[in-house]
Write an enzyme that holds these catalytic residues in place. Structure first.
Site, PDB file in Angstrom:
ATOM      1  N   TYR A   1       3.915   6.276  10.353  1.00  0.00           N
ATOM      2  CA  TYR A   1       2.880   5.208   9.782  1.00  0.00           C
ATOM      3  C   TYR A   1       3.880   3.908   9.190  1.00  0.00           C
ATOM      4  CZ  TYR A   1      -1.307   3.034   8.248  1.00  0.00           C
ATOM      5  OH  TYR A   1      -2.566   2.279   8.376  1.00  0.00           O
TER       6      TYR A   1
ATOM      7  N   HIS B   1       0.948  -1.208   0.059  1.00  0.00           N
ATOM      8  CA  HIS B   1       0.008   0.018  -0.047  1.00  0.00           C
ATOM      9  C   HIS B   1       0.873   1.514  -0.144  1.00  0.00           C
ATOM     10  CE1 HIS B   1      -3.918  -1.717   1.260  1.00  0.00           C
ATOM     11  NE2 HIS B   1      -3.636  -2.602   0.710  1.00  0.00           N
TER      12      HIS B   1
ATOM     13  N   TYR C   1      -9.410   5.055   7.402  1.00  0.00           N
ATOM     14  CA  TYR C   1      -9.725   5.223   8.720  1.00  0.00           C
ATOM     15  C   TYR C   1     -11.050   6.413   8.852  1.00  0.00           C
ATOM     16  CZ  TYR C   1      -5.275   3.150   9.838  1.00  0.00           C
ATOM     17  OH  TYR C   1      -4.246   2.008  10.038  1.00  0.00           O
TER      18      TYR C   1
ATOM     19  N   PRO D   1      -4.533  -0.339  19.149  1.00  0.00           N
ATOM     20  CA  PRO D   1      -4.368  -0.762  17.548  1.00  0.00           C
ATOM     21  C   PRO D   1      -4.180   0.185  16.695  1.00  0.00           C
ATOM     22  CG  PRO D   1      -6.361  -1.418  18.598  1.00  0.00           C
ATOM     23  CD  PRO D   1      -5.753  -0.722  19.647  1.00  0.00           C
TER      24      PRO D   1
ATOM     25  N   LYS E   1       0.731  -1.107  15.117  1.00  0.00           N
ATOM     26  CA  LYS E   1       2.126  -0.897  15.705  1.00  0.00           C
ATOM     27  C   LYS E   1       2.647  -2.068  16.458  1.00  0.00           C
ATOM     28  CE  LYS E   1       3.186   2.729  13.676  1.00  0.00           C
ATOM     29  NZ  LYS E   1       3.816   2.510  12.143  1.00  0.00           N
TER      30      LYS E   1
HETATM   31  P1  FAD Z   1       2.227 -12.581  21.248  1.00  0.00           P
HETATM   32  O1  FAD Z   1       1.922 -12.373  19.879  1.00  0.00           O
HETATM   33  O2  FAD Z   1       0.956 -12.266  22.164  1.00  0.00           O
HETATM   34  O3  FAD Z   1       3.033 -13.866  21.467  1.00  0.00           O
HETATM   35  C1  FAD Z   1       3.223 -14.245  22.802  1.00  0.00           C
HETATM   36  C2  FAD Z   1       3.229 -15.709  22.809  1.00  0.00           C
HETATM   37  O4  FAD Z   1       3.518 -16.276  24.309  1.00  0.00           O
HETATM   38  C3  FAD Z   1       1.919 -16.083  22.457  1.00  0.00           C
HETATM   39  O5  FAD Z   1       1.976 -17.156  21.578  1.00  0.00           O
HETATM   40  C4  FAD Z   1       1.354 -16.847  23.950  1.00  0.00           C
HETATM   41  O6  FAD Z   1       0.727 -18.045  23.710  1.00  0.00           O
HETATM   42  C5  FAD Z   1       2.745 -17.265  24.699  1.00  0.00           C
HETATM   43  N1  FAD Z   1       2.527 -17.415  25.990  1.00  0.00           N
HETATM   44  C6  FAD Z   1       1.933 -16.723  26.728  1.00  0.00           C
HETATM   45  N2  FAD Z   1       2.198 -16.980  28.004  1.00  0.00           N
HETATM   46  C7  FAD Z   1       3.042 -18.010  27.929  1.00  0.00           C
HETATM   47  C8  FAD Z   1       3.644 -18.807  29.015  1.00  0.00           C
HETATM   48  N3  FAD Z   1       3.399 -18.558  30.182  1.00  0.00           N
HETATM   49  N4  FAD Z   1       4.535 -19.779  28.560  1.00  0.00           N
HETATM   50  C9  FAD Z   1       4.812 -19.984  27.235  1.00  0.00           C
HETATM   51  N5  FAD Z   1       4.214 -19.289  26.463  1.00  0.00           N
HETATM   52  C10 FAD Z   1       3.364 -18.262  26.637  1.00  0.00           C
HETATM   53  N6  FAD Z   1      -1.817  -5.090  16.768  1.00  0.00           N
HETATM   54  C11 FAD Z   1      -2.072  -4.514  15.745  1.00  0.00           C
HETATM   55  O7  FAD Z   1      -1.048  -3.406  15.199  1.00  0.00           O
HETATM   56  N7  FAD Z   1      -3.237  -4.275  14.967  1.00  0.00           N
HETATM   57  C12 FAD Z   1      -4.021  -5.221  15.399  1.00  0.00           C
HETATM   58  O8  FAD Z   1      -5.321  -5.153  14.627  1.00  0.00           O
HETATM   59  C13 FAD Z   1      -4.153  -6.061  16.482  1.00  0.00           C
HETATM   60  N8  FAD Z   1      -5.117  -6.868  16.619  1.00  0.00           N
HETATM   61  C14 FAD Z   1      -4.929  -7.628  17.852  1.00  0.00           C
HETATM   62  C15 FAD Z   1      -5.832  -8.472  18.404  1.00  0.00           C
HETATM   63  C16 FAD Z   1      -5.823  -9.178  19.506  1.00  0.00           C
HETATM   64  C17 FAD Z   1      -6.792  -9.926  19.848  1.00  0.00           C
HETATM   65  C18 FAD Z   1      -4.719  -9.295  20.135  1.00  0.00           C
HETATM   66  C19 FAD Z   1      -4.497  -9.831  21.516  1.00  0.00           C
HETATM   67  C20 FAD Z   1      -3.563  -8.342  19.735  1.00  0.00           C
HETATM   68  C21 FAD Z   1      -3.764  -7.634  18.750  1.00  0.00           C
HETATM   69  N9  FAD Z   1      -2.872  -6.743  18.089  1.00  0.00           N
HETATM   70  C22 FAD Z   1      -2.661  -6.023  17.012  1.00  0.00           C
HETATM   71  C23 FAD Z   1      -1.326  -6.757  18.946  1.00  0.00           C
HETATM   72  C24 FAD Z   1      -0.482  -7.590  18.105  1.00  0.00           C
HETATM   73  O9  FAD Z   1      -0.904  -8.709  17.450  1.00  0.00           O
HETATM   74  C25 FAD Z   1       0.645  -7.753  19.048  1.00  0.00           C
HETATM   75  O10 FAD Z   1       1.467  -6.594  19.556  1.00  0.00           O
HETATM   76  C26 FAD Z   1       1.918  -8.800  18.846  1.00  0.00           C
HETATM   77  O11 FAD Z   1       1.336 -10.148  18.828  1.00  0.00           O
HETATM   78  C27 FAD Z   1       3.043  -8.932  19.831  1.00  0.00           C
HETATM   79  O12 FAD Z   1       3.777 -10.001  19.533  1.00  0.00           O
HETATM   80  P2  FAD Z   1       4.645 -10.787  20.417  1.00  0.00           P
HETATM   81  O13 FAD Z   1       5.267 -11.864  20.204  1.00  0.00           O
HETATM   82  O14 FAD Z   1       5.162  -9.744  21.670  1.00  0.00           O
HETATM   83  O15 FAD Z   1       3.623 -11.506  21.679  1.00  0.00           O
HETATM   84  C1  DHB Z   2      -5.222  -3.384  10.727  1.00  0.00           C
HETATM   85  C2  DHB Z   2      -5.251  -3.042  12.079  1.00  0.00           C
HETATM   86  C3  DHB Z   2      -4.728  -1.861  12.360  1.00  0.00           C
HETATM   87  O1  DHB Z   2      -4.980  -1.624  14.066  1.00  0.00           O
HETATM   88  C4  DHB Z   2      -4.638  -0.869  11.673  1.00  0.00           C
HETATM   89  O2  DHB Z   2      -4.565   0.633  11.955  1.00  0.00           O
HETATM   90  C5  DHB Z   2      -4.606  -0.978  10.248  1.00  0.00           C
HETATM   91  C6  DHB Z   2      -4.862  -2.368   9.798  1.00  0.00           C
HETATM   92  C7  DHB Z   2      -5.398  -4.589  10.084  1.00  0.00           C
HETATM   93  O3  DHB Z   2      -5.836  -5.602  11.011  1.00  0.00           O
HETATM   94  O4  DHB Z   2      -5.585  -4.989   8.885  1.00  0.00           O
END
Ligand code: FAD
Ligand code: DHB
Length: 391
Positions: free
Chosen positions: A385, A72, A201, A293, A297
């Site tokens: 962004y 994009h 948005y 969200p 980021k």
């Molecule tokens: P995570 O992806 O949370 O990974 C952590 C891992 O550790 C998981 O697989 C978990 O199962 C594991 N874990 C937890 N506890 C334990 C334990 N005790 N022992 C072993 N393993 C464990 N961000 C956006 O920018 N846009 C979005 O639209 C967006 N939507 C989201 C929707 C949801 C429902 C959630 C929860 C998050 C969303 N996020 C979004 C945020 C984004 O997905 C996270 O910032 C990203 O996943 C961070 O990555 P991470 O590896 O730090 O953590």
């Molecule tokens: C998406 C999620 C966001 O929070 C955003 O700002 C833009 C796109 C997405 O899930 O596609």
């Protein structure tokens, strides 16, 4: 059992760290509480910054993303009955963002780690971290009923916001900074062709709405809702009506509809813990910080952290110097706080607040007008962004 770096959590942070360390010749074991199927199907974020895309390509895990990701060059802000395009590429010297779902990134990283012989323990139970303030750090876990002790040089806490690593650090050693927003997002994934080539948005009297996508056939949409929203009060028809109303912004614009494949509520919070390290335990990604969200980021910030951590660990194993490791938290936090600021700003500009008055609403509209009419303001949005420099 012994390894050099024990990693808790197989999200984007843990898996990317394991991948980057492997490329430096450093051995890791990844412990994940959930099943492989669960994490490969979990619907979450979908927007990758330029730096995340470049890192995936440069380190050999970007093949499928290059084929299937949607590049994009701009986004649209809709308010006051009109759409306004922000030319991301034109304002950032050609940078772009890529739509590619988080669970696809996870699949690519697990595939690469497995192909390289890395041990990822799925469904690890009762994971606990020990002795990270001393010389013999270790991780204990249960796998199929059997307790295993994993001895390691360092522990990476990549276990997300609800993980075990951060709470294990002694109270008093960490300072937390947070803000909870008085709203949430209701998100859907729908079998519908995207209604626009770019993300939209929208700021509307009823609240924020976002039009995003996953492919030429799948749309991803979000609506601002109450923080304790009951999904049962949102039958499909009501979701579509509200999305249509908020996204059309009073124009004849029509939202494509289709079967809803998944529905969920995402809570909104800003959270940072300082420092992001204690002894030989290093926190990365959601374990150390959460952003609302808006602006997408979370995943990108997790990747930026582990890039810093991988470099510091590689330097330690190559030279014996702990200098970069000692500065890990400080290096990450400079970028973390700028991304916190941006996510808070996008969120504040685009959502309706329960306690706002007519002044606040006018101010939000003036902010949107400014961002879409001043090149300097639009450039600031675009630069953040597409992603600030990694370090
Ligand atoms: P995570 O992806 O949370 O990974 C952590 C891992 O550790 C998981 O697989 C978990 O199962 C594991 N874990 C937890 N506890 C334990 C334990 N005790 N022992 C072993 N393993 C464990 N961000 C956006 O920018 N846009 C979005 O639209 C967006 N939507 C989201 C929707 C949801 C429902 C959630 C929860 C998050 C969303 N996020 C979004 C945020 C984004 O997905 C996270 O910032 C990203 O996943 C961070 O990555 P991470 O590896 O730090 O953590
Ligand atoms: C998406 C999620 C966001 O929070 C955003 O700002 C833009 C796109 C997405 O899930 O596609």
């Amino acid at each position: 059992m012994r390894t050099q770096v024990g990693i808790v959590g197989a999200g984007p942070a843990g898996l990317m760290l394991s991948h980057l360390l492997h490329l430096e010749g450093i051995e890791t074991v990844v412990l994940e509480a959930r099943s492989r199927k669960h994490i490969e199907e979990r619907i979450r974020a979908g927007l990758l910054e330029q730096g995340t895309v470049d890192l995936m390509v440069e380190t050999g895990v970007g093949e499928r993303m290059k084929r299937q990701g949607l590049v994009h060059h701009g986004i649209e802000l809709r308010f006051g009955g009109r759409g306004h395009r922000i030319d991301l590429s034109g304002l950032t010297g050609g940078k772009t963002v890529t739509i590619y779902a988080q669970h696809e990134v996870i699949k690519d990283l697990i595939g690469a780690r497995r192909a390289a012989g890395c041990q990822i323990v799925f469904e690890a139970e009762d994971v606990s971290v020990h002795n990270f303030d001393g010389s013999a750090p270790g991780i204990r876990f249960r796998e199929s009923g059997k307790v295993t002790e994993l001895a390691c040089d360092f522990i990476a806490g990549c276990d997300g916001f609800h993980g075990v690593c951060r709470p294990t650090i002694p109270t008093g050693a960490l300072t937390t900074y947070d803000r909870i927003y008085p709203f949430a997002w209701l998100g859907i994934l729908a079998e519908a062709r995207p209604s626009s080539d770019e993300l939209i948005y929208a700021y509307h009297e009823h609240g924020f709405a976002l039009h995003s996508m996953r492919s030429a056939e799948i749309t991803r949409l979000y609506l601002q809702c109450a923080p304790d929203e009951d999904l049962n009060k949102w039958p499909d028809g009501k979701i579509w009506d509200e999305l249509q109303l908020r996204l059309a912004a009073g124009q004849g614009w029509k939202l494509n509809q289709g079967a809803i494949l998944q529905k969920g509520i995402t809570e909104m919070r800003s959270f940072v813990v300082e420092p992001m390290q204690f002894g030989s335990l290093f926190l990365a990604g959601d374990a150390a910080h959460i952003v609302p969200p808006t602006g997408a980021k979370g995943l990108n910030l997790a990747v930026a952290d582990v890039r810093v951590l991988a470099r510091a660990l590689a330097d330690y194993y190559a030279t014996g110097s702990r200098e970069l490791l000692a500065r890990y938290s400080e290096t990450c936090l400079r970028r973390v706080w700028k991304v916190q600021r941006f996510s808070w700003w996008m969120t504040s500009m685009l959502h309706r607040f329960a306690d706002e008055n007519a002044f606040d609403q006018r101010r939000q509209l003036a902010e949107l007008d400014y961002v879409t009419s001043s090149r300097a303001a639009a450039q600031s949005l675009a630069e953040n962004y597409v992603g600030l420099p990694m370090e």
